[in-house]
Motif scaffolding. Structure first.
Motif, short mmCIF file in Angstrom:
data_model
loop_
_atom_site.label_atom_id
_atom_site.label_comp_id
_atom_site.label_asym_id
_atom_site.label_seq_id
_atom_site.Cartn_x
_atom_site.Cartn_y
_atom_site.Cartn_z
N PRO A 6 31.44 48.99 32.04
CA PRO A 6 31.29 50.43 32.31
C PRO A 6 31.69 50.75 33.75
O PRO A 6 31.74 49.86 34.60
CB PRO A 6 29.80 50.70 32.10
N ALA A 7 31.94 52.00 34.00
CA ALA A 7 32.41 52.42 35.32
C ALA A 7 31.41 52.08 36.43
O ALA A 7 31.80 51.81 37.57
CB ALA A 7 32.71 53.92 35.32
N PHE A 8 30.12 52.06 36.11
CA PHE A 8 29.12 51.80 37.16
C PHE A 8 29.06 50.32 37.55
O PHE A 8 28.42 49.97 38.53
CB PHE A 8 27.74 52.31 36.75
N CYS A 9 29.74 49.43 36.83
CA CYS A 9 29.73 47.98 37.15
C CYS A 9 30.85 47.69 38.14
O CYS A 9 31.90 47.17 37.78
CB CYS A 9 29.90 47.15 35.89
N LYS A 10 30.61 48.01 39.39
CA LYS A 10 31.63 47.80 40.42
C LYS A 10 31.45 46.46 41.13
O LYS A 10 32.43 45.80 41.43
CB LYS A 10 31.57 48.94 41.45
N SER A 11 30.23 46.07 41.38
CA SER A 11 29.99 44.82 42.12
C SER A 11 30.11 43.60 41.20
O SER A 11 29.99 43.70 39.98
CB SER A 11 28.61 44.84 42.77
N THR A 12 30.33 42.46 41.81
CA THR A 12 30.42 41.20 41.06
C THR A 12 29.11 40.92 40.34
O THR A 12 29.10 40.49 39.18
CB THR A 12 30.75 40.04 42.02
N PHE B 166 38.77 39.77 31.99
CA PHE B 166 39.91 40.06 32.86
C PHE B 166 39.44 40.33 34.27
O PHE B 166 38.34 40.79 34.51
CB PHE B 166 40.67 41.30 32.36
N ILE B 167 40.31 40.01 35.20
CA ILE B 167 40.13 40.48 36.57
C ILE B 167 41.32 41.39 36.86
O ILE B 167 42.36 41.30 36.20
CB ILE B 167 40.05 39.33 37.59
N PHE B 168 41.17 42.26 37.81
CA PHE B 168 42.25 43.16 38.15
C PHE B 168 42.79 42.81 39.52
O PHE B 168 42.05 42.74 40.50
CB PHE B 168 41.76 44.62 38.12
N MET B 169 44.10 42.54 39.56
CA MET B 169 44.77 42.27 40.82
C MET B 169 45.93 43.26 40.95
O MET B 169 46.78 43.34 40.06
CB MET B 169 45.28 40.83 40.87
N HIS B 170 45.91 43.98 42.02
CA HIS B 170 46.95 44.99 42.30
C HIS B 170 47.04 45.99 41.15
O HIS B 170 48.13 46.41 40.75
CB HIS B 170 48.31 44.33 42.54
N GLY B 171 45.84 46.27 40.59
CA GLY B 171 45.78 47.28 39.53
C GLY B 171 46.16 46.77 38.16
O GLY B 171 46.15 47.53 37.19
N PRO C 150 45.54 44.07 34.91
CA PRO C 150 44.55 43.14 34.35
C PRO C 150 45.17 41.74 34.17
O PRO C 150 46.29 41.61 33.67
CB PRO C 150 44.18 43.76 33.01
N ILE C 151 44.46 40.73 34.60
CA ILE C 151 44.89 39.34 34.42
C ILE C 151 43.77 38.60 33.69
O ILE C 151 42.60 38.66 34.09
CB ILE C 151 45.16 38.67 35.79
N LYS C 152 44.18 37.93 32.58
CA LYS C 152 43.18 37.20 31.79
C LYS C 152 42.56 36.11 32.66
O LYS C 152 43.26 35.27 33.19
CB LYS C 152 43.83 36.58 30.55
N ASN C 153 41.25 36.16 32.80
CA ASN C 153 40.55 35.26 33.70
C ASN C 153 39.82 34.14 32.95
O ASN C 153 39.95 32.99 33.30
CB ASN C 153 39.56 36.09 34.52
N ASN C 154 39.08 34.48 31.93
CA ASN C 154 38.25 33.52 31.21
C ASN C 154 38.17 33.84 29.73
O ASN C 154 38.23 35.00 29.34
CB ASN C 154 36.79 33.56 31.72
N LEU C 155 38.00 32.79 28.95
CA LEU C 155 37.55 32.95 27.58
C LEU C 155 36.09 32.55 27.61
O LEU C 155 35.73 31.49 28.11
CB LEU C 155 38.33 32.06 26.61
N VAL C 156 35.24 33.42 27.10
CA VAL C 156 33.80 33.20 27.20
C VAL C 156 33.22 33.18 25.80
O VAL C 156 33.52 34.06 24.98
CB VAL C 156 33.12 34.31 28.03
N PHE C 157 32.38 32.17 25.55
CA PHE C 157 31.75 32.03 24.23
C PHE C 157 30.28 31.68 24.45
O PHE C 157 29.96 30.80 25.24
CB PHE C 157 32.45 30.93 23.43
N HIS C 158 29.44 32.37 23.78
CA HIS C 158 28.00 32.10 23.89
C HIS C 158 27.45 31.89 22.48
O HIS C 158 27.71 32.67 21.58
CB HIS C 158 27.30 33.29 24.54
#
Length: 146
Positions: free
Chosen positions: A14-20, A42-47, A49-57
């Motif tokens: 969501p938009a309010f999730c700005k901090s790590t 995803f992480i955003f670099m220079h605007g 999106p770059i796939k960062n992790n595949l996460v499974f729980h």
């Protein structure tokens, strides 16, 4: 052999999730609320999106590992309990042998004293009974002779 790509969902912040920290908490909540679902993060670099992790729980894997660890723990505890009983039995046996050894040593001392008194009464010279010793093998020896 080709592997099929696995479908995954995207972790949407969501938009309010700005901090790590806020993003991390949101991701943990999404994973906990939707176990057994593969997510891509995803992480955003220079605007962009770059796939960062595949996460499974999953909770199933953790439960099976936990059950296996509990079984291993109970098996090890049974072995420990068994060995503890053996140790206690050995300690009891050692104590019993120590008591028997003390009684035998007392009896040996009494025999030496009686022999010395009998020898003196009969007019014989005692053959240095104070040097009579018992070996670890239970044999008698006169420590005065080689």
């Amino acid at each position: 052999m080709e592997t099929k790509p696995t479908e995954s969902s995207v972790v949407n912040y969501p938009a309010f999730c700005k901090s790590t920290q806020a993003r991390k908490k949101h991701k943990e909540k999404v994973l906990n609320d939707n176990p057994d679902t593969l997510y891509v993060d995803f992480i955003f670099m220079h605007g962009k999106p770059i796939k960062n992790n595949l996460v499974f729980h999953t909770t199933r894997l953790l439960m099976s590992v936990e059950a296996e660890l509990k079984k291993d723990h109970s098996d090890m505890q049974a072995v420990i309990d068994s060995k503890q009983k053996i140790i206690e039995a050995q300690e009891k046996r050692i104590s019993s042998l120590d008591a028997a050894n003390s009684r035998l040593m007392t009896a040996l001392t009494q025999l030496k004293e009686r022999y010395a008194m009998t020898s003196q009464r009969n007019g014989l010279s005692p053959s240095n009974t104070s040097n009579l010793q018992i070996t670890e093998n239970g044999e008698f020896r006169n420590s005065g002779s080689c």
